[in-house]
Design a protein around this motif. Structure first.
Motif, mmCIF file in Angstrom:
data_model
loop_
_atom_site.group_PDB
_atom_site.id
_atom_site.type_symbol
_atom_site.label_atom_id
_atom_site.label_comp_id
_atom_site.label_asym_id
_atom_site.label_seq_id
_atom_site.Cartn_x
_atom_site.Cartn_y
_atom_site.Cartn_z
ATOM 1 N N MET A 162 0.846 -1.201 0.000
ATOM 2 C CA MET A 162 0.000 0.000 0.000
ATOM 3 C C MET A 162 0.870 1.236 0.000
ATOM 4 O O MET A 162 1.847 1.319 0.743
ATOM 5 N N ALA A 163 0.560 2.234 -0.837
ATOM 6 C CA ALA A 163 1.336 3.456 -0.898
ATOM 7 C C ALA A 163 1.210 4.237 0.403
ATOM 8 O O ALA A 163 0.178 4.213 1.067
ATOM 9 N N GLN A 164 2.251 4.947 0.750
ATOM 10 C CA GLN A 164 2.295 5.699 1.986
ATOM 11 C C GLN A 164 2.495 7.174 1.678
ATOM 12 O O GLN A 164 3.094 7.542 0.674
ATOM 13 N N LEU A 165 2.010 8.017 2.582
ATOM 14 C CA LEU A 165 2.254 9.440 2.461
ATOM 15 C C LEU A 165 3.736 9.706 2.674
ATOM 16 O O LEU A 165 4.346 9.167 3.601
ATOM 17 N N PRO A 166 4.377 10.522 1.831
ATOM 18 C CA PRO A 166 5.818 10.743 1.972
ATOM 19 C C PRO A 166 6.206 11.336 3.325
ATOM 20 O O PRO A 166 5.615 12.319 3.776
ATOM 21 N N PHE A 167 7.156 10.705 3.962
ATOM 22 C CA PHE A 167 7.838 11.230 5.136
ATOM 23 C C PHE A 167 9.323 10.995 4.875
ATOM 24 O O PHE A 167 9.829 9.887 5.041
ATOM 25 N N GLN A 186 8.790 16.827 18.333
ATOM 26 C CA GLN A 186 8.630 17.130 16.915
ATOM 27 C C GLN A 186 8.051 15.951 16.147
ATOM 28 O O GLN A 186 7.253 16.135 15.223
ATOM 29 N N LEU A 187 8.434 14.735 16.518
ATOM 30 C CA LEU A 187 7.853 13.561 15.869
ATOM 31 C C LEU A 187 6.363 13.461 16.152
ATOM 32 O O LEU A 187 5.573 13.062 15.284
ATOM 33 N N GLU A 188 5.962 13.801 17.363
ATOM 34 C CA GLU A 188 4.527 13.834 17.666
ATOM 35 C C GLU A 188 3.818 14.852 16.783
ATOM 36 O O GLU A 188 2.708 14.610 16.301
ATOM 37 N N ASP A 189 4.473 15.995 16.556
ATOM 38 C CA ASP A 189 3.883 17.015 15.686
ATOM 39 C C ASP A 189 3.732 16.489 14.256
ATOM 40 O O ASP A 189 2.737 16.764 13.587
ATOM 41 N N ILE A 190 4.750 15.749 13.775
ATOM 42 C CA ILE A 190 4.654 15.159 12.438
ATOM 43 C C ILE A 190 3.413 14.284 12.329
ATOM 44 O O ILE A 190 2.641 14.374 11.379
ATOM 45 N N GLU A 191 3.224 13.443 13.340
ATOM 46 C CA GLU A 191 2.118 12.492 13.281
ATOM 47 C C GLU A 191 0.765 13.181 13.390
ATOM 48 O O GLU A 191 -0.152 12.919 12.606
ATOM 49 N N HIS A 192 0.641 14.096 14.345
ATOM 50 C CA HIS A 192 -0.675 14.666 14.640
ATOM 51 C C HIS A 192 -1.032 15.843 13.738
ATOM 52 O O HIS A 192 -2.201 16.010 13.377
ATOM 53 N N LYS A 193 -0.059 16.663 13.379
ATOM 54 C CA LYS A 193 -0.359 17.883 12.619
ATOM 55 C C LYS A 193 -0.232 17.697 11.112
ATOM 56 O O LYS A 193 -0.840 18.437 10.347
ATOM 57 N N SER A 196 -2.830 14.237 6.018
ATOM 58 C CA SER A 196 -2.400 13.970 4.635
ATOM 59 C C SER A 196 -1.486 15.060 4.083
ATOM 60 O O SER A 196 -1.599 15.472 2.926
ATOM 61 N N LYS A 197 -0.558 15.529 4.922
ATOM 62 C CA LYS A 197 0.425 16.516 4.497
ATOM 63 C C LYS A 197 1.806 15.855 4.470
ATOM 64 O O LYS A 197 2.327 15.482 5.523
ATOM 65 N N PRO A 198 2.412 15.684 3.288
ATOM 66 C CA PRO A 198 3.747 15.074 3.216
ATOM 67 C C PRO A 198 4.773 15.919 3.968
ATOM 68 O O PRO A 198 4.652 17.143 4.045
ATOM 69 N N VAL A 199 5.793 15.251 4.490
ATOM 70 C CA VAL A 199 6.792 15.911 5.340
ATOM 71 C C VAL A 199 8.201 15.573 4.861
ATOM 72 O O VAL A 199 8.486 14.430 4.498
ATOM 73 N N LYS A 258 7.546 5.919 -8.123
ATOM 74 C CA LYS A 258 7.487 4.461 -8.207
ATOM 75 C C LYS A 258 6.247 3.878 -7.551
ATOM 76 O O LYS A 258 5.943 2.700 -7.728
ATOM 77 N N GLY A 259 5.594 4.690 -6.729
ATOM 78 C CA GLY A 259 4.394 4.200 -6.072
ATOM 79 C C GLY A 259 4.627 3.660 -4.676
ATOM 80 O O GLY A 259 3.695 3.272 -3.990
ATOM 81 N N GLU A 260 5.919 3.615 -4.230
ATOM 82 C CA GLU A 260 6.201 3.152 -2.874
ATOM 83 C C GLU A 260 5.708 4.192 -1.866
ATOM 84 O O GLU A 260 5.270 3.872 -0.769
ATOM 85 N N VAL A 261 5.804 5.463 -2.268
ATOM 86 C CA VAL A 261 5.216 6.534 -1.486
ATOM 87 C C VAL A 261 4.430 7.378 -2.474
ATOM 88 O O VAL A 261 4.662 7.359 -3.661
ATOM 89 N N ILE A 262 3.454 8.124 -1.978
ATOM 90 C CA ILE A 262 2.619 8.922 -2.872
ATOM 91 C C ILE A 262 2.724 10.390 -2.517
ATOM 92 O O ILE A 262 3.027 10.764 -1.387
ATOM 93 N N LYS A 263 2.497 11.235 -3.522
ATOM 94 C CA LYS A 263 2.497 12.680 -3.278
ATOM 95 C C LYS A 263 1.071 13.162 -3.034
ATOM 96 O O LYS A 263 0.126 12.480 -3.353
#
Length: 213
Positions: free
Chosen positions: A1-6, A68-75, A80-83, A208-213
């Motif tokens: 399954m494609a993932q949101l870019p981090f 900051q990692l918590e902010d990445i996850e929650h905010k 659906s905002k790539p980081v 490649k589809g491993e991550v999505i934009k």
């Protein structure tokens, strides 16, 4: 399954992580997360006396990076905002193994495992490496007071530690692509063609589809 870019940009001190992260974020319109560095009240003392101030320095970085990692996850990721970040918290163990006394490292490792066990992982790592001459030139160029007393021996050891860690990381995380960049050969700050090469490489992984934009 494609993932949101981090995307995490990593490498030793002075290699240009923040500069590259900003350019990637601007190009792909990703959220930028910058490491808290100069706000660390122990960092200047650490470079003056590593043995005396290592535990305080590493604990400050760990707590702030965890937040900051918590902010990445929650905010960001949940919305659906790539980081793209100019570090990832796994770097803490590179520094801790090099600088902490054995008894401090045992305590630190337990705290690290508790804090990071359920934190989001990057799904792409960009690893920039370079020789000492390049690192010190870029450290001189950015002119941070807290880095004035970095010793060549420490920086070389750190660079070697990064190489070892990234080799192990690729073995233990085959699902996370690692883009290795030669910072001696690629100056993405001075030369647009070098930056274009990097952006094209990152874009090819995204497509490649491993991550999505």
């Amino acid at each position: 399954m494609a993932q949101l870019p981090f995307i995490a940009v990593e490498g030793p001190i002075g290699v240009g992580k923040t500069s590259l992260s900003k350019k990637i974020a601007a190009h792909f319109k990703f959220q930028l997360l910058e490491e808290i560095v100069e706000e660390n009240p122990f960092l200047g003392k650490f470079y003056d006396n590593i043995e005396e101030w290592s535990f305080q320095t590493e604990m400050f970085f760990l707590c702030n990076r965890h937040k900051q990692l918590e902010d990445i996850e929650h905010k960001f990721l949940r919305e659906s905002k790539p980081v793209v970040a100019d570090y990832h918290i796994f770097k803490n163990m590179i520094f801790a193994k090099r600088t902490l006394k054995e008894e401090h490292f045992r305590k630190y490792s337990r705290i690290f495992d508790i804090l990071t066990g359920d934190m989001p992982r990057p799904n792409m790592v960009i690893y920039v490496h370079a020789g000492l001459d390049t690192l010190f030139e870029r450290i001189r160029r950015r002119n941070r007071d807290v880095e004035a007393n970095i010793q060549p021996e420490y920086l070389q050891q750190l660079s070697d530690d990064y190489e070892t860690f990234m080799d192990q990381f690729e073995e233990t995380h085959p699902d996370i692509p690692v883009i290795r960049l030669d910072g001696d050969r690629l100056d993405f700050i001075k030369h647009q063609r070098d930056l274009d090469y990097i952006l094209e490489k990152v874009g090819s992984y995204l497509s490649k589809g491993e991550v999505i934009k």
